[in-house]
Design an enzyme around this catalytic site. Sequence first.
Site, PDB file in Angstrom:
ATOM      1  N   PRO A 120      -3.911  -8.824   9.267  1.00  0.00           N
ATOM      2  CA  PRO A 120      -2.296  -8.759   9.924  1.00  0.00           C
ATOM      3  C   PRO A 120      -1.748 -10.041   9.787  1.00  0.00           C
ATOM      4  CG  PRO A 120      -3.767  -7.285  11.167  1.00  0.00           C
ATOM      5  CD  PRO A 120      -4.863  -8.197  10.448  1.00  0.00           C
ATOM      6  N   GLU A 140     -11.749  -7.809  16.989  1.00  0.00           N
ATOM      7  CA  GLU A 140     -10.476  -8.809  17.014  1.00  0.00           C
ATOM      8  C   GLU A 140     -10.450  -9.589  15.841  1.00  0.00           C
ATOM      9  OE1 GLU A 140      -8.192  -8.610  19.388  1.00  0.00           O
ATOM     10  OE2 GLU A 140      -9.152  -6.764  19.791  1.00  0.00           O
ATOM     11  N   ARG A 188      -5.663  -2.255 -11.512  1.00  0.00           N
ATOM     12  CA  ARG A 188      -4.884  -1.464 -12.735  1.00  0.00           C
ATOM     13  C   ARG A 188      -4.222  -2.639 -13.523  1.00  0.00           C
ATOM     14  NH1 ARG A 188       0.726  -1.159 -11.453  1.00  0.00           N
ATOM     15  NH2 ARG A 188       0.849   0.926 -12.442  1.00  0.00           N
ATOM     16  N   ASP A 231       7.076  -1.219 -13.264  1.00  0.00           N
ATOM     17  CA  ASP A 231       6.836  -0.805 -11.899  1.00  0.00           C
ATOM     18  C   ASP A 231       7.724  -1.453 -10.901  1.00  0.00           C
ATOM     19  OD1 ASP A 231       4.511   0.555 -12.506  1.00  0.00           O
ATOM     20  OD2 ASP A 231       2.963  -1.005 -12.154  1.00  0.00           O
TER      21      ASP A 231
END
Length: 273
Positions: free
Chosen positions: A92, A119, A161, A176
């Site tokens: 994150p 963590e 992809r 896209d």
Amino acid sequence: MRLDVVTIFPEYLDPLDVSLVGKARASGRLDVHVHDLRHWTYDRHNTVDDTPYGGGPGMVMKTEPWGAALDEVTAAGYEAGHHGPVLVVPTPSGRPFTQEVAVELSRRPWLIFTPARYEGIDRRVMDEYATRMPVYEVSIGDYVLAGGEAAVLVITEAVARLLPGVLGNAESHRDDSFAPGAMANLLEGPVYTKPPVWRGRGIPDVLLSGHHGRIARWRRDEAFRRTALHRPDLIERCDPSAFDKKDREILSMLGWAPEPGGRFWRRPPAVEE
């Protein structure tokens, strides 16, 4: 492309055997190796974590198993003839994983993923391997998961992809959302297929017109409409010089105008006297 994943939950990566990624593996375009981190532990409890220095809640993944695992995984890759590894660390606290980053990674021949738990991983592991290979610390969103394996699946599918021969139609990703070029910083608009009427709902007449220029313009206008509705922040960061006259007309209709400095801003609603 070679792809290695080191994890304490190898079974979490079973979806890499299905859909486009599974087909890419079966065709040999993607060479995937999933490794159990506990294979490189040396105590009877297969310990991979310990308490953090400085105190605080949670546990931190230890340096020793990660170092031994990454050393052996990279050695095996080099022995198999692969070169140019990149360490991909889902976290994150990393930079946002975007289509641009997916394109960057798709051009790399070898990705090594380190999905963490608890963590996170002792910082010295990333610092050590940054001296040996590029390290991408990336975040798939502003939230926290129980572990990084789900992020590995997301990143792998976005990257795979883009590899040559993986999609049935090589042009499929050209329009896209976020695709480099005309769709950069735009969301793809709505799409339709047969039947032409469903439960009394039709489709836009322009899509039946056969006029490719008008259809392309309609699709671009709808991309602007959807982006303005769901992701106005994308328009705010755009360079107005990238837009043609028709683009500026639709943006004006949607309430946007360029600042003197070049960026777009959204016009405030009129104030009644």
